[in-house]
Write a protein that holds these residues in place. Structure first.
Motif, PDB file in Angstrom:
ATOM      1  N   ALA A  63     -38.647   8.565  36.962  1.00  0.00           N
ATOM      2  CA  ALA A  63     -38.425   7.126  36.837  1.00  0.00           C
ATOM      3  C   ALA A  63     -37.493   6.679  37.953  1.00  0.00           C
ATOM      4  O   ALA A  63     -36.471   7.322  38.217  1.00  0.00           O
ATOM      5  CB  ALA A  63     -37.820   6.790  35.482  1.00  0.00           C
ATOM      6  N   LEU A  64     -37.859   5.586  38.610  1.00  0.00           N
ATOM      7  CA  LEU A  64     -37.091   5.070  39.747  1.00  0.00           C
ATOM      8  C   LEU A  64     -36.874   3.569  39.562  1.00  0.00           C
ATOM      9  O   LEU A  64     -37.805   2.854  39.176  1.00  0.00           O
ATOM     10  CB  LEU A  64     -37.824   5.301  41.066  1.00  0.00           C
ATOM     11  CG  LEU A  64     -38.417   6.687  41.325  1.00  0.00           C
ATOM     12  CD1 LEU A  64     -39.897   6.697  40.954  1.00  0.00           C
ATOM     13  CD2 LEU A  64     -38.250   7.100  42.767  1.00  0.00           C
ATOM     14  N   ALA A  65     -35.678   3.100  39.876  1.00  0.00           N
ATOM     15  CA  ALA A  65     -35.368   1.674  39.767  1.00  0.00           C
ATOM     16  C   ALA A  65     -34.607   1.216  40.998  1.00  0.00           C
ATOM     17  O   ALA A  65     -33.838   1.971  41.594  1.00  0.00           O
ATOM     18  CB  ALA A  65     -34.540   1.407  38.512  1.00  0.00           C
ATOM     19  N   CYS A  66     -34.845  -0.038  41.369  1.00  0.00           N
ATOM     20  CA  CYS A  66     -34.164  -0.639  42.518  1.00  0.00           C
ATOM     21  C   CYS A  66     -33.902  -2.098  42.167  1.00  0.00           C
ATOM     22  O   CYS A  66     -34.788  -2.779  41.615  1.00  0.00           O
ATOM     23  CB  CYS A  66     -35.041  -0.528  43.750  1.00  0.00           C
ATOM     24  SG  CYS A  66     -34.409  -1.355  45.241  1.00  0.00           S
ATOM     25  N   ALA A  67     -32.699  -2.592  42.457  1.00  0.00           N
ATOM     26  CA  ALA A  67     -32.351  -3.973  42.132  1.00  0.00           C
ATOM     27  C   ALA A  67     -31.533  -4.573  43.266  1.00  0.00           C
ATOM     28  O   ALA A  67     -30.765  -3.880  43.939  1.00  0.00           O
ATOM     29  CB  ALA A  67     -31.559  -4.032  40.826  1.00  0.00           C
ATOM     30  N   ASP A  68     -31.696  -5.868  43.440  1.00  0.00           N
ATOM     31  CA  ASP A  68     -31.002  -6.626  44.480  1.00  0.00           C
ATOM     32  C   ASP A  68     -30.258  -7.769  43.811  1.00  0.00           C
ATOM     33  O   ASP A  68     -30.877  -8.660  43.224  1.00  0.00           O
ATOM     34  CB  ASP A  68     -32.023  -7.147  45.494  1.00  0.00           C
ATOM     35  CG  ASP A  68     -31.378  -8.003  46.588  1.00  0.00           C
ATOM     36  OD1 ASP A  68     -30.143  -8.100  46.625  1.00  0.00           O
ATOM     37  OD2 ASP A  68     -32.139  -8.570  47.391  1.00  0.00           O
ATOM     38  N   GLY A  69     -28.938  -7.753  43.873  1.00  0.00           N
ATOM     39  CA  GLY A  69     -28.148  -8.798  43.247  1.00  0.00           C
ATOM     40  C   GLY A  69     -28.277 -10.125  43.985  1.00  0.00           C
ATOM     41  O   GLY A  69     -28.357 -10.163  45.216  1.00  0.00           O
ATOM     42  N   ALA A  70     -28.294 -11.203  43.229  1.00  0.00           N
ATOM     43  CA  ALA A  70     -28.401 -12.539  43.815  1.00  0.00           C
ATOM     44  C   ALA A  70     -27.156 -12.846  44.634  1.00  0.00           C
ATOM     45  O   ALA A  70     -26.019 -12.664  44.163  1.00  0.00           O
ATOM     46  CB  ALA A  70     -28.580 -13.575  42.712  1.00  0.00           C
ATOM     47  N   GLY A  71     -27.368 -13.348  45.840  1.00  0.00           N
ATOM     48  CA  GLY A  71     -26.233 -13.651  46.696  1.00  0.00           C
ATOM     49  C   GLY A  71     -25.333 -14.729  46.129  1.00  0.00           C
ATOM     50  O   GLY A  71     -24.139 -14.770  46.432  1.00  0.00           O
ATOM     51  N   SER A  72     -25.892 -15.606  45.293  1.00  0.00           N
ATOM     52  CA  SER A  72     -25.132 -16.710  44.723  1.00  0.00           C
ATOM     53  C   SER A  72     -24.423 -16.356  43.425  1.00  0.00           C
ATOM     54  O   SER A  72     -23.706 -17.193  42.864  1.00  0.00           O
ATOM     55  CB  SER A  72     -26.073 -17.898  44.463  1.00  0.00           C
ATOM     56  OG  SER A  72     -27.118 -17.508  43.581  1.00  0.00           O
ATOM     57  N   ALA A  73     -24.623 -15.140  42.927  1.00  0.00           N
ATOM     58  CA  ALA A  73     -24.036 -14.730  41.647  1.00  0.00           C
ATOM     59  C   ALA A  73     -22.794 -13.872  41.902  1.00  0.00           C
ATOM     60  O   ALA A  73     -22.852 -12.874  42.612  1.00  0.00           O
ATOM     61  CB  ALA A  73     -25.057 -13.953  40.827  1.00  0.00           C
ATOM     62  N   ARG A  74     -21.670 -14.239  41.300  1.00  0.00           N
ATOM     63  CA  ARG A  74     -20.392 -13.607  41.646  1.00  0.00           C
ATOM     64  C   ARG A  74     -20.280 -12.155  41.195  1.00  0.00           C
ATOM     65  O   ARG A  74     -19.466 -11.401  41.711  1.00  0.00           O
ATOM     66  CB  ARG A  74     -19.237 -14.432  41.062  1.00  0.00           C
ATOM     67  CG  ARG A  74     -19.188 -14.495  39.543  1.00  0.00           C
ATOM     68  CD  ARG A  74     -18.114 -15.460  39.071  1.00  0.00           C
ATOM     69  NE  ARG A  74     -18.058 -15.586  37.622  1.00  0.00           N
ATOM     70  CZ  ARG A  74     -17.269 -14.852  36.849  1.00  0.00           C
ATOM     71  NH1 ARG A  74     -16.462 -13.962  37.396  1.00  0.00           N
ATOM     72  NH2 ARG A  74     -17.266 -15.028  35.534  1.00  0.00           N
ATOM     73  N   LEU A  75     -21.081 -11.751  40.215  1.00  0.00           N
ATOM     74  CA  LEU A  75     -21.019 -10.373  39.726  1.00  0.00           C
ATOM     75  C   LEU A  75     -22.354  -9.657  39.890  1.00  0.00           C
ATOM     76  O   LEU A  75     -22.670  -8.727  39.157  1.00  0.00           O
ATOM     77  CB  LEU A  75     -20.611 -10.361  38.244  1.00  0.00           C
ATOM     78  CG  LEU A  75     -19.234 -10.948  37.925  1.00  0.00           C
ATOM     79  CD1 LEU A  75     -19.040 -11.067  36.426  1.00  0.00           C
ATOM     80  CD2 LEU A  75     -18.141 -10.058  38.529  1.00  0.00           C
ATOM     81  N   SER A  76     -23.129 -10.083  40.880  1.00  0.00           N
ATOM     82  CA  SER A  76     -24.480  -9.529  41.008  1.00  0.00           C
ATOM     83  C   SER A  76     -24.462  -8.049  41.371  1.00  0.00           C
ATOM     84  O   SER A  76     -25.404  -7.320  41.057  1.00  0.00           O
ATOM     85  CB  SER A  76     -25.275 -10.319  42.047  1.00  0.00           C
ATOM     86  OG  SER A  76     -24.704 -10.193  43.323  1.00  0.00           O
ATOM     87  N   HIS A  77     -23.410  -7.584  42.041  1.00  0.00           N
ATOM     88  CA  HIS A  77     -23.322  -6.150  42.344  1.00  0.00           C
ATOM     89  C   HIS A  77     -23.265  -5.345  41.055  1.00  0.00           C
ATOM     90  O   HIS A  77     -23.857  -4.279  40.938  1.00  0.00           O
ATOM     91  CB  HIS A  77     -22.088  -5.872  43.203  1.00  0.00           C
ATOM     92  CG  HIS A  77     -20.796  -6.249  42.557  1.00  0.00           C
ATOM     93  ND1 HIS A  77     -20.410  -7.567  42.347  1.00  0.00           N
ATOM     94  CD2 HIS A  77     -19.808  -5.494  42.049  1.00  0.00           C
ATOM     95  CE1 HIS A  77     -19.233  -7.591  41.761  1.00  0.00           C
ATOM     96  NE2 HIS A  77     -18.856  -6.346  41.552  1.00  0.00           N
ATOM     97  N   GLU A  78     -22.561  -5.860  40.069  1.00  0.00           N
ATOM     98  CA  GLU A  78     -22.483  -5.186  38.778  1.00  0.00           C
ATOM     99  C   GLU A  78     -23.812  -5.348  38.029  1.00  0.00           C
ATOM    100  O   GLU A  78     -24.272  -4.427  37.363  1.00  0.00           O
ATOM    101  CB  GLU A  78     -21.339  -5.756  37.941  1.00  0.00           C
ATOM    102  CG  GLU A  78     -21.243  -5.136  36.573  1.00  0.00           C
ATOM    103  CD  GLU A  78     -19.828  -4.954  36.089  1.00  0.00           C
ATOM    104  OE1 GLU A  78     -18.889  -5.157  36.877  1.00  0.00           O
ATOM    105  OE2 GLU A  78     -19.665  -4.583  34.913  1.00  0.00           O
ATOM    106  N   GLY A  79     -24.419  -6.513  38.160  1.00  0.00           N
ATOM    107  CA  GLY A  79     -25.706  -6.739  37.494  1.00  0.00           C
ATOM    108  C   GLY A  79     -26.788  -5.816  38.006  1.00  0.00           C
ATOM    109  O   GLY A  79     -27.590  -5.277  37.216  1.00  0.00           O
ATOM    110  N   SER A  80     -26.855  -5.593  39.316  1.00  0.00           N
ATOM    111  CA  SER A  80     -27.910  -4.734  39.862  1.00  0.00           C
ATOM    112  C   SER A  80     -27.734  -3.291  39.406  1.00  0.00           C
ATOM    113  O   SER A  80     -28.707  -2.619  39.053  1.00  0.00           O
ATOM    114  CB  SER A  80     -27.944  -4.841  41.385  1.00  0.00           C
ATOM    115  OG  SER A  80     -26.707  -4.481  41.954  1.00  0.00           O
TER     116      SER A  80
END
Length: 285
Positions: A63-80
């Protein structure tokens, strides 16, 4: 060990001593690097990826996953990061009780709803909203004789295809009404954007996931196709590694992703995940 890339190909006089073939056991390498625009503003990398080797009723599953945090979201690094971990957790729980080839769209929707719940819970802990953790999400689950792919947002999943094509995207990157707009797996209406594909009539031997920072290099937008020369040298090198993760290739992959030639084409964060279960090819000069 340096990972050969399209920028740094194998020697021109190198020829394979034998053809590749499939065998059990995956070789995996992945890396993320911060984009030059984020580096200039002091913003960290908002991409994330994760992989997991899982046991299932029908054998080994990757299983493989990849995510890109929204540039406009302040916690997107944590979300991804959370989205990748959460979706793999959902897949793991499912495969403890079910075979991969029995998965349906309802199954995959349930996995993404699990991500929604995890993001909402984490947002509450941080006194934030799920929108603050917004990110895209790409998923590939590949077993011995079946595979499931899912995507919300941009970036792409590419798999091996019959020659001479070599590689093909499973979905095309999702874009919004305006340039640089896309959709996020953390949005309330995300399931309306969820694309799901099942492969049950062929064995998937190689798969790549990447964030939108690499779209312009890895895809041919004029033909809506994968750019095979981007993938061939990297997969060729990965096939020569022992099964499992390939930590010896990570530094080379990061060097490539942060190279001047790549940064001249994109200033965004870049993530690339590669996995192959083809056998090593013995290269002779």
């Amino acid at each position: 060990m340096t990972l050969p890339t399209a920028d740094r190909p194998l020697p021109a006089d190198a020829t394979p001593s034998g053809s590749t073939s499939a065998r059990p056991g995956w070789r995996v390498v992945r890396a993320s690097v911060v984009g030059t625009s984020h580096r200039a503003t002091g913003t960290g990398c908002q991409d994330a990826s994760d992989t997991e080797h899982l046991a299932s009723p029908d054998g080994e599953v990757l299983a493989l996953a990849c995510a890109d945090g929204a540039g406009s979201a302040r916690l997107s690094h944590e979300g991804s990061s959370l989205a990748c971990a959460a979706i793999l957790g959902e897949v793991r729980d499912h495969l403890e009780r079910h075979a991969l080839h029995a998965a349906t769209r309802d199954t995959v929707e349930a996995w993404f709803l699990g991500v929604h719940a995890a993001v909402a819970a984490r947002a509450a802990e941080l006194d934030a909203t799920p929108r603050d953790l917004a990110c895209t999400l790409l998923l590939a689950v590949v077993g011995p004789d079946a595979a499931v792919f899912a995507q919300i947002g941009d970036g792409a999943i590419v798999v091996d295809a019959p020659e001479p094509v070599g590689y093909a995207p499973v979905f095309w990157p999702q874009s919004g009404e305006y340039a640089n707009m896309t959709f996020f797996a953390t949005e309330p209406e995300a399931l309306c954007r969820l694309e799901v594909a099942f492969v049950r009539d062929r064995i998937v031997e190689e798969v790549a996931l990447f964030s939108d920072g690499l779209q312009g290099l890895a895809l041919r937008f004029d033909a809506r196709a994968a750019h095979a020369p981007f993938f061939r040298p990297m997969f060729g090198q990965l096939r020569g590694r022992p099964t499992g993760d390939a930590p010896g290739l990570v530094a080379g992959l990061r060097e490539f992703l942060d190279s001047p030639r790549v940064n001249a084409r994109t200033d965004d964060d870049k993530t690339l995940v590669l996995a192959t279960r083809r056998t090593a090819t013995a290269w002779t000069a």
